[in-house]
Scaffold this active site. Structure first.
Site, mmCIF file in Angstrom:
data_model
loop_
_atom_site.group_PDB
_atom_site.id
_atom_site.type_symbol
_atom_site.label_atom_id
_atom_site.label_comp_id
_atom_site.label_asym_id
_atom_site.label_seq_id
_atom_site.Cartn_x
_atom_site.Cartn_y
_atom_site.Cartn_z
ATOM 1 N N GLU A 131 2.557 18.974 28.313
ATOM 2 C CA GLU A 131 3.647 18.010 28.404
ATOM 3 C C GLU A 131 5.019 18.677 28.343
ATOM 4 O OE1 GLU A 131 1.590 13.947 26.759
ATOM 5 O OE2 GLU A 131 2.620 15.191 25.273
ATOM 6 N N ASP A 154 -6.434 10.447 25.237
ATOM 7 C CA ASP A 154 -5.281 10.406 24.331
ATOM 8 C C ASP A 154 -5.317 9.226 23.373
ATOM 9 O OD1 ASP A 154 -2.859 10.855 23.103
ATOM 10 O OD2 ASP A 154 -1.637 10.218 24.787
ATOM 11 N N GLU A 194 -0.676 4.431 17.939
ATOM 12 C CA GLU A 194 0.156 4.531 19.138
ATOM 13 C C GLU A 194 -0.312 3.592 20.246
ATOM 14 O OE1 GLU A 194 1.267 7.939 22.500
ATOM 15 O OE2 GLU A 194 0.366 8.518 20.589
#
Length: 716
Positions: free
Chosen positions: A307, A380, A408
């Site tokens: 990332e 993820d 998240e």
């Protein structure tokens, strides 16, 4: 540090802790699972009137203070500190102490290591003994004694309790930034309060250490994996030292996330190539500086070449080259490198395959103090994923399971989602990599591969909010992570009940009803967000609400929902079978065959591994489209039931927490409907099928849902 200064620092820390304890108000959630309960009238356990701690150290002083304070509350009487035991005493000490050795058979301590303990009631003397090889083992034993005293006191008088942790390093990963913000954190700003350090320590850090020690967590990474190089500047290391000094008596080591380009950015070197001598020398000097300040420093956590973060691949080197260089400079100090396997490139290859493809060829090439940190799933932290195939595939490399405590992708701190079921499902999964019963827990805790050092990590959900985690029930996810990190064989259901008893109420109806809600809550979230193996349907960047339609010009495909659900006129799902990306090939048999065949694949992973027609016949006889509708509706119904259950709990809970949780359930029900409507209305544009008449119809319109914009600032 001389002994006088050690005593002075400890006295200051203890006063901070005491002041915090006295100022706390359990009704606002600030006390976590340390509620001020009296023992019930029907209590049948040891009667404690005095405390004998046989040795002196900062940790033993904590034990004495904790017992006097906690037992005084529980028994509603003054608890005295004594030098000699008597009937009604609890005696705490290390086995090397002659006094403890006389009470406990020393042979019982051969297998409990430095952190294990034994708790034994001696009926003939009417006293209880907590003993261990070290003061830290005694601390863990003390907290467990207090927990059992409140939840199951009969256990204390039956047989000795002997425990030792499954993992050596049980670590929280904070994604806290140096400016005080917390990435993917939903409970306010960072508790470290960097701007106040080193002159002023946030007293809440002491209570944080106490909470972690009470569940056996023994390490913390203070800063975000997207690390600022500034954390390694001398001014910040002085701040880190103050935090480390505060945490040390509670057995917690400090770790730091580091930016791989630090030698270039901070040291002014031309680059940060890990094979260059000057780069290694820079790290060598920096590590020496750290250990001079923090002699028990744990090591580094590294996110590299992921990332946009820099890493060894920037210089044509491998992950092993980068990790081993850092491991070599840490080894003289017994430090470790936790190198994250969360890597993926904007390529045409299936993102779920990339970590395996990058790291499996490097198996056996890492130093013994390098631990590869792997997220539980291959994408993820989704509400549900199959396990990462790296677990078990890397037989010569120590792997660290990385679990996310903060939610998240599961509704942030607005939705109740007890993650104990997720953690348990993951740790109990059989990989079959070395035959039957090679579960992820046994692969990673040293049972299978005899790793020299083992670890497990959880991404923390802690912030400055009064209730610590943004939602009163989100505290349970911190708690259950610690309990399962200590013993992955524990039951998530038992831990849920234990947490409820310690935190809210010991009323049996309350515990029965709310433990049922907790145990069903994560499945409900899966149902109303991403059922049947769907994943990553969340909105761009914020990852909160549903945006299966999301399109961002110029964005990477693998950051967008359409990359994952692949809905079209034919059907829905990501084909990872042997006719698709062949991600199934990365799993051992019989999982490979099972995942590859939609008739054998578990429904919960069906659309993860297969792109199937809308009229595909499910195992229960329904068409796929209808089953999707039923699952989304079931999730909404579950959320409504949770809200209704909580409504009947008012008599068992204080008003403030009752009201605050009620408001959260209002949000959860409203947003479960939002999720159901957004996903079904959008997917219906492809399926062109009707929602079954017996199910509730959407209350929203698709075009209006597409116009909603999520305000991230509201959740930070």
């Amino acid at each position: 540090m001389n002994s006088f200064r050690k005593r002075k620092v400890f006295i200051v820390l203890f006063l901070l802790f005491t002041n915090y304890l006295l100022a706390g108000n359990n009704e606002d959630g600030s006390k976590l699972w340390f509620a001020n309960f009296l023992l019930p009238a029907e209590y049948e356990g040891p009667q404690i009137s005095s405390v004998v701690v046989s040795e002196e150290s900062p940790t033993f002083s904590l034990i004495r203070s904790e017992l006097i304070s906690s037992l005084g509350i529980l028994f509603d009487q003054e608890i005295t500190s004594m030098t000699e035991p008597d009937a009604g005493s609890i005696c705490v000490g290390a086995i090397k102490n002659d006094f403890i050795a006389e009470l406990i058979n020393p042979e019982a301590f051969q297998e409990i290591g430095n952190e294990g303990y034994i708790i034994k009631y001696l009926p003939e003397k009417d006293m209880t003994v907590v003993a261990a090889n070290t003061d830290l083992g005694c601390l863990y034993g003390t907290y467990h004694f207090l927990s059992v005293l409140r939840t199951n006191p009969q256990e204390l008088t039956s047989t000795p309790i002997i425990e030792t942790p499954a993992y050596d390093r049980r670590i929280l990963n904070h994604w806290d930034n140096l400016d005080g913000t917390v990435e993917r954190g939903y409970a306010g700003h960072s508790i470290w309060k960097w701007d106040d350090l080193p002159e002023k320590l946030n007293p809440r850090i002491i209570e944080y250490a106490r909470a972690n020690a009470s569940v056996g967590i023994n390490g913390t990474v203070l800063n975000n994996v997207n690390a600022s190089p500034d954390i390694l500047k001398e001014e910040f290391l002085q701040k880190v030292k103050v935090v480390a000094d505060a945490l040390r008596p509670y057995g917690m080591r400090v770790y730091l996330s580091v930016n791989f380009s630090s030698p270039k950015i901070l040291g002014g070197l031309p680059d940060s190539d890990p094979l260059k001598t000057e780069v290694k020398n820079w790290w060598d000097n920096k590590v020496q500086e750290i250990y001079e300040l923090i002699p028990d420093f744990g090591g580094f956590l590294v996110k590299a070449n992921s990332e946009g973060q820099p890493g060894p691949q920037d210089y044509g080197r491998t992950h092993a080259d980068g990790a081993n260089m850092l491991a070599d400079v840490l080894k003289p100090y017994k430090g470790i490198v936790m190198w994250r396997a969360f890597v993926y490139n904007p390529s045409g290859d299936d993102r779920a395959k990339q970590a395996y493809n990058e790291f499996k060829p490097l198996d056996g090439k890492f130093r013994s103090n390098v631990l590869i940190q792997v997220k539980n799933g291959p994408v993820d932290f989704q509400p549900r994923e199959p396990f990462s195939p790296l677990f078990g595939a890397m037989e010569q490399t120590t792997l660290v399971p990385e679990l996310q405590i903060t939610k998240e992708y599961l509704g942030f701190s607005d939705h109740l989602a007890f993650l104990g079921t997720l953690f348990e499902e993951f740790l109990d999964t059989d990989t079959y990599q070395k035959g039957r019963n090679t579960t992820i827990a046994r692969i990673t805790n040293g049972d299978i591969f005899n790793d020299p050092v083992t670890a497990i990590a959880g991404v923390a959900n802690i912030g400055q909010d009064t209730n610590w985690c943004g939602h009163h029930f989100a505290q349970a996810n911190w708690y259950v992570f610690g309990r399962l990190a200590w013993d992955p064989g524990l039951s998530a259901r038992d831990i849920a009940k234990e947490w409820l008893e310690l935190t809210f109420s010991q009323n049996k109806r309350f515990i029965h009803e709310m433990s049922r809600v907790m145990m069903e809550s994560r499945e409900a979230v899966v149902n109303y967000m991403t059922p049947l193996g769907l994943h990553h349907l969340m909105g761009w960047s914020h990852h909160y609400g549903p945006e299966p339609w999301c399109e961002i010009p110029g964005a990477r495909p693998d950051w967008l929902p359409k990359y994952y659900h692949k809905a079209d006129d034919f059907g829905i799902g990501f084909n990872r079978s042997s006719t698709g990306s062949n991600a199934v090939e990365q799993y051992a048999e019989p999982l490979q065959i099972m995942f590859d065949d939609p008739q054998l694949c578990p429904d919960k992973y069906l659309l993860w591994f297969h792109h199937l027609p809308w009229d595909y016949t499910m195992s229960n006889g329904r068409e796929l489209w209808d089953e999707l509708c039923y699952k989304y509706s079931e999730g909404v119904d579950q959320a409504k039931l949770f809200k209704a259950t909580w409504k009947n709990m008012s008599k068992y809970v204080d008003q403030q927490r009752y009201d605050e949780v009620s408001k959260k359930f209002d949000i959860q029900v409203k947003e479960a409907i939002w999720w159901r409507d957004a996903c079904l209305l959008y997917f219906q544009t492809f399926s062109e099928k009707e929602i079954p008449v017996e199910l509730d119809k959407p209350v929203h319109q698709l075009e209006k849902l597409k116009q909603l914009k999520f305000d991230m600032t509201h959740h930070n």
